[in-house]
Design a protein around this motif. Structure first.
Motif, PDB file in Angstrom:
ATOM      1  N   ASP A  20       0.835  -1.208   0.000  1.00 40.64           N
ATOM      2  CA  ASP A  20       0.000   0.000   0.000  1.00 40.64           C
ATOM      3  C   ASP A  20       0.868   1.255   0.000  1.00 40.64           C
ATOM      4  N   ALA A  21       1.901   1.238   0.844  1.00 45.91           N
ATOM      5  CA  ALA A  21       2.810   2.388   0.908  1.00 45.91           C
ATOM      6  C   ALA A  21       3.524   2.579  -0.427  1.00 45.91           C
ATOM      7  N   HIS A  22       3.863   1.469  -1.083  1.00 48.42           N
ATOM      8  CA  HIS A  22       4.536   1.525  -2.382  1.00 48.42           C
ATOM      9  C   HIS A  22       3.653   2.210  -3.427  1.00 48.42           C
ATOM     10  N   GLU A  23       2.373   1.843  -3.438  1.00 48.55           N
ATOM     11  CA  GLU A  23       1.450   2.453  -4.401  1.00 48.55           C
ATOM     12  C   GLU A  23       1.279   3.946  -4.140  1.00 48.55           C
ATOM     13  N   ARG A  24       1.174   4.318  -2.867  1.00 47.74           N
ATOM     14  CA  ARG A  24       1.040   5.744  -2.543  1.00 47.74           C
ATOM     15  C   ARG A  24       2.297   6.518  -2.969  1.00 47.74           C
ATOM     16  N   ARG A  25       3.443   5.930  -2.733  1.00 47.00           N
ATOM     17  CA  ARG A  25       4.697   6.596  -3.115  1.00 47.00           C
ATOM     18  C   ARG A  25       4.792   6.779  -4.637  1.00 47.00           C
ATOM     19  N   ARG A  26       4.417   5.715  -5.359  1.00 50.30           N
ATOM     20  CA  ARG A  26       4.476   5.813  -6.820  1.00 50.30           C
ATOM     21  C   ARG A  26       3.530   6.900  -7.326  1.00 50.30           C
ATOM     22  N   GLY A  27       2.324   6.929  -6.741  1.00 51.63           N
ATOM     23  CA  GLY A  27       1.366   7.947  -7.166  1.00 51.63           C
ATOM     24  C   GLY A  27       1.879   9.351  -6.927  1.00 51.63           C
ATOM     25  N   GLU A  28       2.512   9.560  -5.776  1.00 57.21           N
ATOM     26  CA  GLU A  28       3.049  10.878  -5.459  1.00 57.21           C
ATOM     27  C   GLU A  28       4.187  11.251  -6.402  1.00 57.21           C
ATOM     28  N   ALA A  29       5.065  10.280  -6.687  1.00 53.40           N
ATOM     29  CA  ALA A  29       6.196  10.544  -7.581  1.00 53.40           C
ATOM     30  C   ALA A  29       5.722  10.811  -9.004  1.00 53.40           C
ATOM     31  N   TYR A  30       4.735  10.021  -9.499  1.00 56.42           N
ATOM     32  CA  TYR A  30       4.232  10.223 -10.850  1.00 56.42           C
ATOM     33  C   TYR A  30       3.551  11.576 -10.994  1.00 56.42           C
ATOM     34  N   PHE A  31       2.855  12.006  -9.918  1.00 55.97           N
ATOM     35  CA  PHE A  31       2.164  13.295  -9.969  1.00 55.97           C
ATOM     36  C   PHE A  31       3.160  14.457 -10.074  1.00 55.97           C
ATOM     37  N   LYS A  32       4.238  14.370  -9.293  1.00 58.56           N
ATOM     38  CA  LYS A  32       5.215  15.465  -9.279  1.00 58.56           C
ATOM     39  C   LYS A  32       6.240  15.360 -10.407  1.00 58.56           C
ATOM     40  N   ILE A  33       6.509  14.109 -10.854  1.00 54.91           N
ATOM     41  CA  ILE A  33       7.531  13.915 -11.896  1.00 54.91           C
ATOM     42  C   ILE A  33       6.974  12.958 -12.944  1.00 54.91           C
ATOM     43  N   PRO A  34       6.130  13.416 -13.859  1.00 55.66           N
ATOM     44  CA  PRO A  34       5.493  12.553 -14.860  1.00 55.66           C
ATOM     45  C   PRO A  34       6.497  11.771 -15.716  1.00 55.66           C
ATOM     46  N   GLU A  35       7.708  12.309 -15.880  1.00 49.07           N
ATOM     47  CA  GLU A  35       8.701  11.639 -16.734  1.00 49.07           C
ATOM     48  C   GLU A  35       9.069  10.256 -16.213  1.00 49.07           C
ATOM     49  N   ILE A  36       8.987  10.092 -14.892  1.00 45.49           N
ATOM     50  CA  ILE A  36       9.384   8.819 -14.295  1.00 45.49           C
ATOM     51  C   ILE A  36       8.515   7.679 -14.813  1.00 45.49           C
ATOM     52  N   ARG A  37       7.226   7.935 -14.944  1.00 46.31           N
ATOM     53  CA  ARG A  37       6.329   6.883 -15.415  1.00 46.31           C
ATOM     54  C   ARG A  37       6.679   6.469 -16.831  1.00 46.31           C
ATOM     55  N   TRP A  90      12.673   5.613  -2.974  1.00 47.20           N
ATOM     56  CA  TRP A  90      11.270   5.990  -2.830  1.00 47.20           C
ATOM     57  C   TRP A  90      10.330   5.068  -3.609  1.00 47.20           C
ATOM     58  N   LEU A  91      10.789   4.556  -4.753  1.00 48.04           N
ATOM     59  CA  LEU A  91       9.926   3.729  -5.587  1.00 48.04           C
ATOM     60  C   LEU A  91      10.069   2.240  -5.292  1.00 48.04           C
ATOM     61  N   SER A  92      10.807   1.904  -4.232  1.00 48.78           N
ATOM     62  CA  SER A  92      10.924   0.504  -3.808  1.00 48.78           C
ATOM     63  C   SER A  92       9.947   0.236  -2.670  1.00 48.78           C
ATOM     64  N   PRO A  93       9.286  -0.918  -2.645  1.00 44.24           N
ATOM     65  CA  PRO A  93       8.363  -1.224  -1.541  1.00 44.24           C
ATOM     66  C   PRO A  93       9.105  -1.216  -0.207  1.00 44.24           C
ATOM     67  N   PRO A  94       8.599  -0.509   0.808  1.00 44.24           N
ATOM     68  CA  PRO A  94       9.297  -0.434   2.108  1.00 44.24           C
ATOM     69  C   PRO A  94       9.039  -1.673   2.971  1.00 44.24           C
ATOM     70  N   TYR A  95       9.558  -2.814   2.504  1.00 46.77           N
ATOM     71  CA  TYR A  95       9.350  -4.053   3.248  1.00 46.77           C
ATOM     72  C   TYR A  95      10.046  -4.002   4.595  1.00 46.77           C
ATOM     73  N   THR A  96       9.448  -4.652   5.581  1.00 41.51           N
ATOM     74  CA  THR A  96      10.096  -4.788   6.879  1.00 41.51           C
ATOM     75  C   THR A  96      11.336  -5.656   6.760  1.00 41.51           C
ATOM     76  N   CYS A 100      13.282 -11.389   2.392  1.00 41.20           N
ATOM     77  CA  CYS A 100      12.195 -12.215   1.835  1.00 41.20           C
ATOM     78  C   CYS A 100      11.067 -11.374   1.255  1.00 41.20           C
ATOM     79  N   ALA A 101      11.220 -10.052   1.236  1.00 43.95           N
ATOM     80  CA  ALA A 101      10.165  -9.139   0.761  1.00 43.95           C
ATOM     81  C   ALA A 101       8.854  -9.383   1.482  1.00 43.95           C
ATOM     82  N   ASP A 102       8.968  -9.615   2.795  1.00 41.73           N
ATOM     83  CA  ASP A 102       7.796  -9.830   3.657  1.00 41.73           C
ATOM     84  C   ASP A 102       6.897 -10.973   3.175  1.00 41.73           C
ATOM     85  N   SER A 103       7.529 -12.004   2.628  1.00 38.61           N
ATOM     86  CA  SER A 103       6.785 -13.208   2.264  1.00 38.61           C
ATOM     87  C   SER A 103       6.861 -14.240   3.385  1.00 38.61           C
ATOM     88  N   GLY A 104       7.897 -14.109   4.236  1.00 42.70           N
ATOM     89  CA  GLY A 104       8.091 -15.060   5.322  1.00 42.70           C
ATOM     90  C   GLY A 104       8.956 -16.240   4.944  1.00 42.70           C
TER      91      GLY A 104
END
Length: 322
Positions: A20-37, A90-96, A100-104
Motif C-alpha cells: 500500500d505504501a509503495h502504491e502511494r509513493r508511486r502515485g506521489e512521484a508520478y504526480f510530481k515527476i510525470p517523466e518517471i512513469r 522511494w519507488l521501492s516497496p518499504p518491506y520490513t 524475503c520481501a515480507d513473504s516469510g
C-alpha cells in the motif's frame, strides 16, 4: 488461532502495508515527476526483450546494449527523484524484511523474520497466560526496608539497595549474553517486582522476555507432550529460545520425574546457548538442595549469580497500611 497461523497473518499484514505504501509513493512521484512513469514503461518494454534474448540464448551484444540502456534509464530516475527531494529508494516497496520481501520465506525455508515473529508471539501468549503484572524500577520503593534488620542483625536497607543497584545496572546493560540470576528469600520481599522490572527494560530494548511461574510452564509443556494442547504450540522451544527467561515461584511446582527432566533440560540448554535466565524462589539453598537432583543444583549454584532477599513481607505491610 495457533502460533504459526498468527505469525503468517503478522507477516501478511506487513507485506500488505508495504505494498500500500509503495502504491502511494508511486502515485506521489508520478504526480510530481510525470517523466518517471514514461521511463519506467520503457524499462518494462526492454525487460521483456531481455527475457526473449535469454530464452533464445542469442544476441549477447544486443543483450548488453539493452542492459546498459536500462541502467542509464534507472540512473535518470534516481536523478529525478533526488532533484525533486525524494530519497533514492522511494519507488521501492518499504518491506520490513528486504531478504524475503515480507513473504516469510527465503530460498524455500522460513525466513529469519518469520522465526522472530513466531518467537515474539509465543512469548506474548506466554506472558498473557501468566497475567504478567506491570512492574518497573520506578515503582520499587526501598523505603519498606528502612529500619528493618536481618536475622543476623544486618541492615536490610543496605542489602536491598545493593541488590536494587545491581538489577538496574543489569537491565541497562542487558544483552543475550548477560548473567543468569537466582533470587531467593521469603515471600513478599520484591523478587518478582525486580525480575519483572528487568524484563520490562529488556522488552523496551526489543528483546523477547518471557515471564511465568514454573508450574504454569510445566503444565503447558506437559499438555503439549501428551497431545492435549492447541496445534502449533511449543512452550519448551519458546522458553529455550527467549532472549530473557524469567521463572517465578521456582520450587512451588508439583515435582515428578517428567517435570524434573524438563527443568534440567531447560536450564542446561539455556546455559549451553549462553542465554540469560532469572529464577526466583522462596526456598533456601538447603531446601533447593533437598528438593532437586545434583545436576540441577550444580547448575543453579555454579552458573548463576545468586542474591538473598531480606526484609519484611511488603504485601502484608501494604495491606495493613491500606
Amino acid at each position: 488461532m495457533n502460533i504459526c497461523a498468527a505469525a503468517e497473518n503478522e507477516i501478511k499484514k506487513r507485506r500488505l502495508l508495504a505494498e500500500d505504501a509503495h502504491e502511494r509513493r508511486r502515485g506521489e512521484a508520478y504526480f510530481k515527476i510525470p517523466e518517471i512513469r514514461e521511463i519506467e514503461l520503457r524499462i518494462a518494454q526492454t525487460n521483456s526483450e531481455l527475457v526473449k534474448l535469454v530464452i533464445n540464448k542469442k544476441g549477447d551484444a544486443e543483450f548488453n546494449r539493452i542492459k546498459q540502456q536500462n541502467l542509464q534509464a534507472q540512473a535518470m530516475i534516481d536523478g529525478l527523484l533526488k532533484k525533486n527531494g525524494f530519497p533514492s529508494d522511494w519507488l521501492s516497496p518499504p518491506y520490513t524484511c528486504n531478504k524475503c520481501a515480507d513473504s516469510g520465506f527465503f530460498e524455500g525455508r522460513r525466513c529469519v523474520c518469520f522465526e522472530m515473529a513466531l518467537k515474539k508471539l509465543s512469548v506474548q501468549r506466554l506472558n498473557e497466560a501468566a497475567n504478567m503484572p506491570k512492574h518497573d524500577f520506578e515503582h520499587f520503593s526501598l523505603d519498606y526496608y528502612k529500619g528493618v534488620k536481618t536475622a543476623n542483625g544486618g541492615d536490610c536497607y543496605s542489602v536491598m539497595s545493593d541488590i536494587y543497584d545491581y538489577c538496574t545496572a543489569y537491565a541497562d546493560d542487558f544483552s543475550r549474553h548477560s548473567d543468569n540470576l537466582l533470587f531467593y528469600g521469603k515471600t513478599g520481599l520484591g523478587k518478582t517486582h525486580l525480575s519483572l522490572s528487568i524484563a520490562k527494560t529488556a522488552a523496551e530494548k526489543g528483546y523477547c522476555a518471557a515471564y511465568g511461574s514454573l508450574q504454569n510452564y510445566l503444565s503447558a509443556i506437559e499438555k503439549e507432550h501428551f497431545g492435549r494442547a492447541e496445534p502449533g504450540e511449543d512452550t519448551m522451544r519458546t522458553l529455550i529460545e527467549a532472549d530473557l527467561l524469567i521463572i517465578d515461584d521456582f520450587g512451588s511446582e508439583f515435582l515428578t520425574d517428567f517435570h524434573e527432566s524438563k527443568i534440567y533440560n531447560l536450564i542446561n540448554t539455556r546455559i549451553n546457548r549462553g542465554l540469560p535466565t532469572i529464577i526466583s524462589t522462596n526456598l533456601t539453598k538447603e531446601q533447593l538442595q533437598s528438593r532437586y537432583n545434583d545436576r540441577i543444583i550444580s547448575r543453579l549454584f555454579g552458573e548463576y549469580q545468586y542474591f538473598f532477599f531480606v526484609g519484611q513481607d511488603i504485601r502484608q505491610v501494604k495491606r495493613m497500611n491500606s
